[in-house]
Motif scaffolding. Structure first.
Motif, PDB file in Angstrom:
ATOM      1  N   UNK A  76       6.143  -2.851 -10.099  1.00 51.66           N
ATOM      2  CA  UNK A  76       6.088  -4.042  -9.426  1.00 51.66           C
ATOM      3  C   UNK A  76       6.838  -5.219 -10.112  1.00 51.66           C
ATOM      4  N   UNK A  77       6.960  -5.451 -11.544  1.00 51.58           N
ATOM      5  CA  UNK A  77       7.896  -6.228 -12.443  1.00 51.58           C
ATOM      6  C   UNK A  77       9.126  -6.130 -12.164  1.00 51.58           C
ATOM      7  N   UNK A  78       9.315  -4.570 -12.081  1.00 53.36           N
ATOM      8  CA  UNK A  78      10.873  -4.269 -11.977  1.00 53.36           C
ATOM      9  C   UNK A  78      11.334  -4.534 -10.582  1.00 53.36           C
ATOM     10  N   UNK A  79      10.599  -4.266  -9.645  1.00 52.40           N
ATOM     11  CA  UNK A  79      11.122  -4.950  -8.471  1.00 52.40           C
ATOM     12  C   UNK A  79      11.428  -6.292  -8.369  1.00 52.40           C
ATOM     13  N   UNK A 107       0.731  -1.424   0.072  1.00 52.37           N
ATOM     14  CA  UNK A 107      -0.043  -0.147   0.078  1.00 52.37           C
ATOM     15  C   UNK A 107       0.856   1.272  -0.099  1.00 52.37           C
ATOM     16  N   UNK A 108       1.732   1.239   0.638  1.00 57.13           N
ATOM     17  CA  UNK A 108       2.940   2.366   0.722  1.00 57.13           C
ATOM     18  C   UNK A 108       3.543   2.596  -0.554  1.00 57.13           C
ATOM     19  N   UNK A 109       3.725   1.413  -1.470  1.00 54.23           N
ATOM     20  CA  UNK A 109       4.610   1.505  -2.770  1.00 54.23           C
ATOM     21  C   UNK A 109       3.926   2.539  -3.841  1.00 54.23           C
ATOM     22  N   UNK A 110       4.436   3.789  -3.921  1.00 59.40           N
ATOM     23  CA  UNK A 110       3.765   4.695  -4.960  1.00 59.40           C
ATOM     24  C   UNK A 110       4.886   5.067  -5.598  1.00 59.40           C
ATOM     25  N   UNK A 111       4.657   5.483  -7.039  1.00 59.91           N
ATOM     26  CA  UNK A 111       5.787   6.275  -7.532  1.00 59.91           C
ATOM     27  C   UNK A 111       6.367   7.433  -6.656  1.00 59.91           C
ATOM     28  N   UNK A 129       6.238   3.130 -16.050  1.00 57.23           N
ATOM     29  CA  UNK A 129       5.151   3.739 -16.342  1.00 57.23           C
ATOM     30  C   UNK A 129       3.815   3.556 -15.668  1.00 57.23           C
ATOM     31  N   UNK A 130       3.646   2.441 -15.036  1.00 56.23           N
ATOM     32  CA  UNK A 130       2.725   1.971 -14.396  1.00 56.23           C
ATOM     33  C   UNK A 130       2.832   1.289 -12.935  1.00 56.23           C
ATOM     34  N   UNK A 131       2.135   1.091 -12.200  1.00 53.76           N
ATOM     35  CA  UNK A 131       2.212   0.202 -10.790  1.00 53.76           C
ATOM     36  C   UNK A 131       2.678  -1.197 -11.197  1.00 53.76           C
ATOM     37  N   UNK A 132       2.006  -1.715 -12.260  1.00 53.87           N
ATOM     38  CA  UNK A 132       2.155  -2.921 -12.824  1.00 53.87           C
ATOM     39  C   UNK A 132       3.949  -3.020 -13.305  1.00 53.87           C
TER      40      UNK A 132
END
Length: 197
Positions: A54-57, A25-29, A48-51
């Protein structure tokens, strides 16, 4: 897409710290930008997106958790045995508990993947590739057991790490004793493994 790989790594590492401390929940750009100390909007340029974030992480975390090549080289000079499997497992537990926030971030990613199909696909691919690499390494090194035993060790170590790095059952057993028992009981009985499938 920006092509500065060092900046992408900086942002991914900041994202992992945010994830470990604040959860999904705290993970924002914006939180990643603040943690990385970069101008607002930088993380969005790379992810560019939350997805995509997350995939990059998911990709970055396994780079960060890679085994120490010097330790692997020293271990690889030994004869294959249960004791050697135990020492490999000790190294895994040591390196994953050395940076507890990183391992907590992995737990957060796995939980978030259970809710987000796009992350489930990306993280699942990374996890399966890691498992396949572990099996290939295990077999090539001539270590006792095979794919089933490597899977058992993954399941057992994930549970051990969850207990060590979150709210524990506090059973009071020494971690080294637990690691030794996992190998002797899970790999030492490799002849009783069920067939795949």
């Amino acid at each position: 897409m920006p092509r500065n790989p060092e900046r992408r790594i900086l942002l991914a590492d900041a994202g992992l710290r945010v994830l470990a401390v604040g959860g999904a929940r705290g993970l924002t750009h914006r939180a990643v930008d603040a943690e990385a100390g970069v101008p607002v909007g930088t993380a969005s340029n790379y992810f560019p997106s939350r997805a995509a974030l997350l995939a990059g992480l998911a990709e970055r975390i396994f780079d960060r958790m890679a085994p120490d090549p010097e330790v692997l080289a020293a271990l690889s000079r030994r004869e294959p045995s249960l004791a050697l499997v135990t020492d490999y497992l000790r190294h895994i537990v040591e390196r994953t508990t050395r940076e507890p926030e990183l391992t907590r971030a992995l737990f957060e990613l796995r939980l978030e993947a259970s809710r987000r199909p796009e992350l489930r696909a990306a993280l699942g691919e990374v996890l399966r590739r890691g498992y396949a690499d572990d099996v290939a390494f295990h077999v090539a090194a001539g270590l006792p057991g095979g794919a089933f035993e490597v899977a058992l060790l993954h399941h057992a170590v994930d549970g051990l790490l969850l207990d060590l790095l979150t709210t524990s059952i506090d059973a009071g057993y020494d971690v080294d004793r637990v690691v030794s028992a996992l190998v002797s009981r899970l790999v030492g009985r490799a002849d009783t493994a069920p067939a795949a499938g």
